[in-house]
Scaffold this motif. Sequence first.
Motif, PDB file in Angstrom:
ATOM      1  N   PRO A 261      53.744  50.596  46.263  1.00  0.00           N
ATOM      2  CA  PRO A 261      52.933  51.417  47.162  1.00  0.00           C
ATOM      3  C   PRO A 261      51.663  51.888  46.466  1.00  0.00           C
ATOM      4  N   GLY A 262      50.700  52.366  47.262  1.00  0.00           N
ATOM      5  CA  GLY A 262      49.442  52.823  46.716  1.00  0.00           C
ATOM      6  C   GLY A 262      48.379  52.891  47.787  1.00  0.00           C
ATOM      7  N   LEU A 263      47.145  53.104  47.365  1.00  0.00           N
ATOM      8  CA  LEU A 263      46.012  53.128  48.288  1.00  0.00           C
ATOM      9  C   LEU A 263      45.680  51.696  48.682  1.00  0.00           C
ATOM     10  N   LEU A 264      45.561  51.428  49.980  1.00  0.00           N
ATOM     11  CA  LEU A 264      45.401  50.056  50.443  1.00  0.00           C
ATOM     12  C   LEU A 264      44.164  49.390  49.840  1.00  0.00           C
ATOM     13  N   GLY A 265      43.026  50.065  49.848  1.00  0.00           N
ATOM     14  CA  GLY A 265      41.818  49.458  49.294  1.00  0.00           C
ATOM     15  C   GLY A 265      41.957  49.144  47.814  1.00  0.00           C
ATOM     16  N   ALA A 266      42.584  50.052  47.072  1.00  0.00           N
ATOM     17  CA  ALA A 266      42.790  49.823  45.643  1.00  0.00           C
ATOM     18  C   ALA A 266      43.745  48.653  45.417  1.00  0.00           C
ATOM     19  N   LEU A 267      44.813  48.587  46.210  1.00  0.00           N
ATOM     20  CA  LEU A 267      45.745  47.464  46.108  1.00  0.00           C
ATOM     21  C   LEU A 267      45.043  46.143  46.415  1.00  0.00           C
ATOM     22  N   MET A 268      44.174  46.150  47.420  1.00  0.00           N
ATOM     23  CA  MET A 268      43.459  44.928  47.787  1.00  0.00           C
ATOM     24  C   MET A 268      42.549  44.455  46.662  1.00  0.00           C
ATOM     25  N   ALA A 269      41.921  45.385  45.949  1.00  0.00           N
ATOM     26  CA  ALA A 269      41.029  45.010  44.854  1.00  0.00           C
ATOM     27  C   ALA A 269      41.797  44.253  43.773  1.00  0.00           C
ATOM     28  N   GLY A 270      42.968  44.767  43.393  1.00  0.00           N
ATOM     29  CA  GLY A 270      43.751  44.102  42.356  1.00  0.00           C
ATOM     30  C   GLY A 270      44.396  42.827  42.833  1.00  0.00           C
ATOM     31  N   ALA A 271      44.926  42.850  44.059  1.00  0.00           N
ATOM     32  CA  ALA A 271      45.611  41.665  44.584  1.00  0.00           C
ATOM     33  C   ALA A 271      44.646  40.509  44.778  1.00  0.00           C
ATOM     34  N   THR A 272      43.453  40.797  45.272  1.00  0.00           N
ATOM     35  CA  THR A 272      42.466  39.733  45.478  1.00  0.00           C
ATOM     36  C   THR A 272      42.104  39.061  44.169  1.00  0.00           C
ATOM     37  N   LEU A 273      41.868  39.877  43.145  1.00  0.00           N
ATOM     38  CA  LEU A 273      41.557  39.318  41.828  1.00  0.00           C
ATOM     39  C   LEU A 273      42.738  38.508  41.291  1.00  0.00           C
ATOM     40  N   ALA A 274      43.932  39.075  41.369  1.00  0.00           N
ATOM     41  CA  ALA A 274      45.112  38.399  40.812  1.00  0.00           C
ATOM     42  C   ALA A 274      45.365  37.064  41.498  1.00  0.00           C
ATOM     43  N   ARG A 275      45.298  37.045  42.815  1.00  0.00           N
ATOM     44  CA  ARG A 275      45.571  35.809  43.548  1.00  0.00           C
ATOM     45  C   ARG A 275      44.483  34.767  43.293  1.00  0.00           C
ATOM     46  N   ALA A 276      43.228  35.214  43.159  1.00  0.00           N
ATOM     47  CA  ALA A 276      42.140  34.273  42.872  1.00  0.00           C
ATOM     48  C   ALA A 276      42.298  33.671  41.485  1.00  0.00           C
ATOM     49  N   LEU A 277      42.646  34.507  40.509  1.00  0.00           N
ATOM     50  CA  LEU A 277      42.855  33.991  39.155  1.00  0.00           C
ATOM     51  C   LEU A 277      44.016  33.007  39.126  1.00  0.00           C
ATOM     52  N   ALA A 278      45.119  33.374  39.762  1.00  0.00           N
ATOM     53  CA  ALA A 278      46.290  32.493  39.768  1.00  0.00           C
ATOM     54  C   ALA A 278      45.964  31.159  40.428  1.00  0.00           C
ATOM     55  N   PHE A 279      45.224  31.202  41.533  1.00  0.00           N
ATOM     56  CA  PHE A 279      44.849  29.967  42.222  1.00  0.00           C
ATOM     57  C   PHE A 279      43.939  29.119  41.340  1.00  0.00           C
ATOM     58  N   GLY A 280      42.959  29.741  40.725  1.00  0.00           N
ATOM     59  CA  GLY A 280      42.028  29.005  39.884  1.00  0.00           C
ATOM     60  C   GLY A 280      42.683  28.425  38.646  1.00  0.00           C
ATOM     61  N   TRP A 281      43.663  29.132  38.104  1.00  0.00           N
ATOM     62  CA  TRP A 281      44.339  28.651  36.894  1.00  0.00           C
ATOM     63  C   TRP A 281      45.521  27.734  37.211  1.00  0.00           C
ATOM     64  N   GLY A 282      45.905  27.652  38.468  1.00  0.00           N
ATOM     65  CA  GLY A 282      47.038  26.817  38.840  1.00  0.00           C
ATOM     66  C   GLY A 282      48.369  27.370  38.378  1.00  0.00           C
ATOM     67  N   VAL A 283      48.509  28.707  38.412  1.00  0.00           N
ATOM     68  CA  VAL A 283      49.761  29.348  37.982  1.00  0.00           C
ATOM     69  C   VAL A 283      50.272  30.228  39.120  1.00  0.00           C
ATOM     70  N   PRO A 284      51.557  30.597  39.111  1.00  0.00           N
ATOM     71  CA  PRO A 284      52.091  31.448  40.186  1.00  0.00           C
ATOM     72  C   PRO A 284      51.600  32.889  40.076  1.00  0.00           C
ATOM     73  N   ALA A 285      51.607  33.567  41.215  1.00  0.00           N
ATOM     74  CA  ALA A 285      51.310  34.995  41.289  1.00  0.00           C
ATOM     75  C   ALA A 285      52.503  35.706  41.909  1.00  0.00           C
ATOM     76  N   LEU A 286      52.638  36.996  41.583  1.00  0.00           N
ATOM     77  CA  LEU A 286      53.753  37.763  42.135  1.00  0.00           C
ATOM     78  C   LEU A 286      53.330  39.218  42.302  1.00  0.00           C
ATOM     79  N   GLY A 287      53.502  39.741  43.522  1.00  0.00           N
ATOM     80  CA  GLY A 287      53.269  41.151  43.787  1.00  0.00           C
ATOM     81  C   GLY A 287      54.443  41.981  43.313  1.00  0.00           C
ATOM     82  N   VAL A 288      54.154  43.064  42.587  1.00  0.00           N
ATOM     83  CA  VAL A 288      55.173  43.907  41.959  1.00  0.00           C
ATOM     84  C   VAL A 288      55.166  45.291  42.598  1.00  0.00           C
ATOM     85  N   HIS A 289      56.341  45.883  42.714  1.00  0.00           N
ATOM     86  CA  HIS A 289      56.474  47.249  43.212  1.00  0.00           C
ATOM     87  C   HIS A 289      56.033  48.221  42.114  1.00  0.00           C
TER      88      HIS A 289
END
Length: 341
Positions: free
Chosen positions: A82-110
Amino acid sequence: MLVLGIETSCDETGLALYDSERGLLADELYSQQEIHREYGGVVPELASRDHVRKALPLLQQLLASAGCRQADIDAVAYTAGPGLLGALMAGATLARALAFGWGVPALGVHHMEGHLLAPMLEKDPPEFPFVALLVSGGHTQLVRVDGLGAYRLLGESLDDAAGEAFDKAARMLGLPYPGGPPIARLAEQGDGSRFAFPRPMVNRPGLDFSFSGLKTHTLSTVQAAGGAENLSAQDRADIAEAFQSAVVDTLVIKCRRALRQELLTRLVIAGGVSANACLRQRLQAALAETGDRVYYAEPRYCTDNGAMIAYAGCRRLLAGQRDQAETPLRPRWPLQELAPV
């Protein structure tokens, strides 16, 4: 497995690299406290924008500190709630983009699972099962922990979380945000016998908490002493000590009750308030009387940080979990809804 962890749930930007064999390699943290202090609390839009500005420079610092390359990273874990939606989106967008670009899995954590597991980063981590006290600005919960993802809620705050109560009491005393550290420092100079503060809900059965009445009692005490603008330095210290002792005693009483109820001997405290020295000292003394033991992370890993997200993500990634195509972000996310591993 080398996992990059990214934490952006609120007002700290935290990144870390955790290796399943070598442990924590490096972590970087940027706190936005100075940005939000003048407002007396977190401004969500400012928090989101600052995560976007700081995350990539922190990533470069992190890789340099760890002596790693991007190609060494096997997966990316990030806070999905849980957290602030905008703040979560900032981190998730970066994480998913990095994972996609590097060809590695991503995982959202509680986020709270990260806090709960932070003491596992220490040299002498607790073994399952144990009772966990999750105590922060947004949460005050007692949880039975039988394994990774095997959580049962025992009790929680019915209103303000303990950390939120610290923030509000600090504001009444004219202290800066966040309120926990300045109240703790001021309380060291206070006379604990001057003011009598209640220990809310300790005489009722069960393991729930309530701190709103304690907040009201603090305000009444400040007003009876002449108002915030007329308090002497000693008045502030005495009120701070009385308030902190009331919160700490309440937490200690409920923790001991939870251990007896669950027939367990190990207690984990986690979250920002777990860094409070008075809470640690009184818990250690109280549990020593019954032969029980308390575990906690070092102070830098009690507040929000990337290391706890990297560790929690690594444990679940090793168990085969991965993001699905439509994995949502969850600003509200009950801990007990997590799948066991």
